[in-house]
Design a protein around this motif. Structure first.
Motif: not given
Length: 321
Positions: A196-197, A201-204, A228-231
């Motif tokens: 993210n910004s 890390e938000v996903a592998s 699929e983005p969550q935010q």
């Protein structure tokens, strides 16, 4: 003017220009880049650190250590020979350094000196870079970037059909392209992560080229993964590649891209209410009133509604608001 330093600065800029020149990969028409990879080094772990990396050959390779202040570098060739600035000329290796002198170099390189090692027609195999620092290094985090030019291997990255932004909740497909010349490279290990910004890390991600799920065709050199983005927000996709060439030479590379996820806009739910309005009391409807249910955030702006009314006889009235 420092001729040696200026030459290395020119070489460094040319190296990145060459690295950013690509070829179009069918069928996606995505610009492919020569292979490059980045190795982070933590100098706080000790005054001497090293990194081992493969080189597949090619016309040349460059190694950039950023920042390069206070470090002494040695390069181990595939035959076990250690090369340093004193014996570099014997093996066709060049050591140099450059300091950024303009905004372009500050942005792409480092605010401090960068050390550069280059080699023409490098023999394929495993290389080792050794970095020696003073007992108390002034820099703890060091980035080592290796760029290989003219190897024939190209990488690329694309989001779905070239999308740069999507709406929250909209699934996308990330695809990493891997080719040697015009032939796809199969059997590679392709893994990535979404940051993210805040660089968290938000996903592998695990990319596959097996024709299953999000991957449309097996063995075509396009390694795919659904996401699929969550935010809402801006995201960086970082991809690491490990593979082998047709001649069984191992290689490593990095690629990636960016994705902007926007909040969902207002949309119709499908539920509505209609009413005929007799404004002048002549027992004929003067107009029809419709109320539509919506969902999603409704921000300020101009909205357009396309309405089609169909009578029992099949005639239609088409209108815009």
């Amino acid at each position: 003017m420092n001729i040696k330093t200026d030459c290395y600065r020119i070489w460094l800029i040319l190296l990145l220009v060459l690295a950013n020149q690509g070829v179009l990969a069918e069928p996606t028409q995505v610009m492919l880049q020569p292979i490059s990879t980045v190795y982070p080094i933590d100098m706080s772990a000790g005054p001497t650190q090293s990194v081992t990396f493969p080189v597949v050959g090619g016309k040349s390779f460059g190694l950039i250590v950023m920042p390069g202040d206070d470090f002494t570098l040695k390069l181990k060739l595939p035959d076990g020979t250690w090369v340093d600035p004193q014996n570099a000329a014997l093996y066709g290796v060049n050591f140099g350094e450059t300091r950024p002198t303009n905004i372009y170099e500050l942005f792409f390189f480092s605010q401090k000196n960068s050390q550069v090692i280059t080699m023409q027609n490098p023999p394929p195999g495993w290389y080792e870079l050794q970095i020696d620092s003073p007992a108390v290094p002034t820099t703890e985090a060091v980035s080592v970037r290796v760029i290989t030019i003219g190897s024939g291997i190209r990488t690329g990255f694309i989001v779905s059909d070239g999308q740069l932004s999507v709406l929250l909740g909209q699934p996308v497909t990330f695809a990493t392209m891997l080719f040697e010349g015009s032939s796809p490279i199969t059997g590679a290990v392709v893994q990535g992560k979404v940051l993210n910004s805040h660089k968290m890390e938000v996903a592998s991600l695990v990319f596959t080229d097996d024709g299953q799920g999000a991957d449309q065709q097996a063995g075509d050199g396009l390694y795919s993964v659904p996401y699929e983005p969550q935010q809402a927000g801006g995201y960086l996709i970082s991809v690491n590649i490990q593979g082998t060439t047709r001649s069984a030479q191992p290689f490593e590379a990095v690629t990636g891209g960016r994705l902007v996820v926007n909040p969902p806009d207002i949309k119709l739910t499908g539920s509505y209410r209609d009413q005929g309005v007799d404004e002048d009391g002549d027992e004929y409807f003067d107009y029809a009133r419709f109320e539509f249910d919506t969902e999603g955030p409704r921000s300020e702006g101009t909205y357009f509604l396309h309405l089609i009314l169909e009578a029992s006889n099949g005639k239609q009235v088409d209108s815009f608001w």
